[in-house]
Design an enzyme around this catalytic site. Structure first.
Site, PDB file in Angstrom:
ATOM      1  N   HIS A 216      -1.710   2.567  -9.585  1.00 45.26           N
ATOM      2  CA  HIS A 216      -1.764   1.653 -10.729  1.00 45.26           C
ATOM      3  C   HIS A 216      -2.409   0.336 -10.307  1.00 45.26           C
ATOM      4  O   HIS A 216      -3.268  -0.212 -11.019  1.00 45.26           O
ATOM      5  CB  HIS A 216      -0.360   1.386 -11.274  1.00 45.26           C
ATOM      6  CG  HIS A 216       0.066   2.332 -12.347  1.00 45.26           C
ATOM      7  ND1 HIS A 216       0.471   3.613 -12.083  1.00 45.26           N
ATOM      8  CD2 HIS A 216       0.172   2.181 -13.696  1.00 45.26           C
ATOM      9  CE1 HIS A 216       0.797   4.216 -13.218  1.00 45.26           C
ATOM     10  NE2 HIS A 216       0.631   3.362 -14.213  1.00 45.26           N
ATOM     11  N   HIS A 263       7.270   0.793  -7.163  1.00 43.25           N
ATOM     12  CA  HIS A 263       6.522   0.481  -5.942  1.00 43.25           C
ATOM     13  C   HIS A 263       7.137  -0.715  -5.235  1.00 43.25           C
ATOM     14  O   HIS A 263       7.699  -1.622  -5.874  1.00 43.25           O
ATOM     15  CB  HIS A 263       5.055   0.176  -6.254  1.00 43.25           C
ATOM     16  CG  HIS A 263       4.242   1.386  -6.556  1.00 43.25           C
ATOM     17  ND1 HIS A 263       3.852   2.286  -5.588  1.00 43.25           N
ATOM     18  CD2 HIS A 263       3.733   1.848  -7.724  1.00 43.25           C
ATOM     19  CE1 HIS A 263       3.140   3.255  -6.149  1.00 43.25           C
ATOM     20  NE2 HIS A 263       3.062   3.013  -7.448  1.00 43.25           N
TER      21      HIS A 263
END
Length: 449
Positions: A216, A263
């Site tokens: 991302h 993350h």
């Protein structure tokens, strides 16, 4: 202390899940102790405070609280979310699917909701979380959507159909390379997602994939930066707009992944730096590659063969991971768009402006211009979605029949490379071909090109 020791300490510091949990708490996200406490706090029906229903497409996936790192086969308890296994853990507010809220406005400080069963892994569960800062939640939900399929399937076609086909094609070339390298790197490094607890999982669809680097963050860096590199000098606009857009877009997407609990800080920083390195090496060749795709008579054979070989290689990096299907989807889309641009160039459907006409001026927005743009987008998207659904219904049974794989359970069948690779590659290859060739042909035929 040596340089190596300092770097090791820095890596450990940035990878610490407690840092993610503290960032979430700073933004108003906390996990409820358990499901019982959520039930005790739940508004009663006679209070006329019904929860918002689920809307839209979702991507949810369970997360193990502890256990071996890396993706686990479908059905393994390590792939189930904490609430489903009887533990605590964070999750998504009810009325939220794939990071998008179903209803804006005032809401209780916590929500609880069932997670939609994933079509590939079969995982499902129920998570609860406390979200006290809803403006930040909606902001970061939007940021994480800038790296999901819904955004890609609308953003790239809009560029090709309504803004600048050349820029759209080259954006796709860069996006395919960046995402492919990011997905392959994940399967080579094989670092797990941040541990939950202490991290609260507000989005868990990609949870069975590895974590390092954040694709991302890579996409959120590559797309806006490439947009500026490709358009500045080709179009007339103040450079300050680009200098504002790039850091805002990149920061929003990157921080959203930490906020969602998907993350660590290290994953996001590594994704950003990795993308800068890829662009520094690859960007000078984008013009050459795009010209080859359009003009060389053997380009379609090279494109299809190269992308297919890359897909087969990526499938050998890990025994089972949902990232394999995403990689095949990315490669198929890139191959289809490149082949479609080749055929469209031969047919004269989308000719790029001559170099003498550069830089291009932004045309004033009129009713006719806006109406045609909306028509192209709606007709093109409808046609593209029909193509995707038709190809999906054809390719999965066909692949199962060719490779003698039982297709009574589609989910299990798709876990075989022989089914998942051709299904994703062919289906999204046709989607890409429709975007750059078939849809422009329809526009030309009905007079809205």
């Amino acid at each position: 202390m040596s340089l190596g020791q300092r770097l090791s300490r820095l890596v450990s510091h940035l990878q610490d899940p407690q840092k993610v949990a503290r960032f979430q708490q700073l933004c108003g996200v906390e996990a409820l102790p358990n499901r019982a406490s959520a039930a005790a706090a739940e508004p009663r029906e006679d209070d006329n405070e019904a929860e918002a229903p689920f809307t839209g497409d979702s991507r949810w996936r369970g997360r193990q609280p502890k256990g071996p790192s890396g993706p686990q086969p479908p059905g393994n308890d390590l792939n189930q979310c904490p609430a489903q296994l009887g533990g605590g853990g964070g999750g998504a507010p009810k009325g939220v699917r794939n990071g998008l809220a179903a209803e804006l406005g005032p809401a209780p400080p916590w929500r609880a909701g069932a997670l939609r069963r994933n079509s590939l892994s079969g995982e499902e569960g129920e998570l609860v979380a406390q979200v006290s800062n809803w403006p930040l939640y909606y902001l970061f939900s939007f940021g994480t959507e800038l790296g999901n399929e819904l955004f890609y399937v609308t953003f790239f076609p809009f560029w090709v159909w309504n803004l600048d086909p050349l820029v759209g094609r080259r954006l796709v070339c860069i996006w395919v390379l960046v995402m492919y390298l990011g997905q392959c790197t994940k399967d080579i490094i094989r670092w797990p997602r941040p541990a939950s607890p202490p991290v609260v999982k507000l989005e868990v669809f990609y949870n069975s994939e590895y974590s390092m680097p954040s694709t991302h963050a890579m996409s959120g860096t590559a797309i806006p930066l490439s947009m500026i590199l490709l358009t500045y000098g080709r179009w007339q606009y103040p450079l300050a707009y680009g200098l504002i857009l790039v850091p805002c877009w990149c920061s929003l997407v990157s921080l959203s992944r930490i906020y969602m609990g998907m993350h660590s800080i290290l994953d996001v920083v590594a994704g950003f730096l990795y993308t800068i390195l890829i662009l520094a090496v690859f960007y000078p060749f984008v013009d050459l590659l795009d010209n080859f795709n359009q003009t060389h008579k053997y380009a379609p054979f090279v494109i299809i063969g190269l992308h297919l070989a890359l897909g087969i290689f990526s499938f050998t990096l890990d025994t089972w991971s949902t990232s394999r299907g995403d990689t095949a989807e990315i490669l198929g889309s890139g191959a289809g768009i490149a082949c479609g641009s080749h055929v469209a160039y031969r047919m004269g459907l989308m000719l790029d402006p001559s170099l003498d006409s550069l830089p291009l001026n932004i045309a004033p927005i009129t009713g006719t211009l806006l109406g045609k743009a909306v028509l192209r987008f709606l007709i093109g998207m409808a046609f593209t979605l029909v193509v995707r659904d038709v190809m999906k219904k054809l390719t999965i049974p066909l692949a199962c029949r060719i490779f003698s794989i039982p297709c009574d359970d589609i989910r299990r069948a798709r876990q075989h490379m022989e089914v998942e690779l051709p299904y994703r590659y062919i289906t999204y290859g046709m989607v890409g071909f429709s975007i750059t060739c078939l849809a422009p042909y329809i526009f030309s035929f009905i007079g809205i090109s």
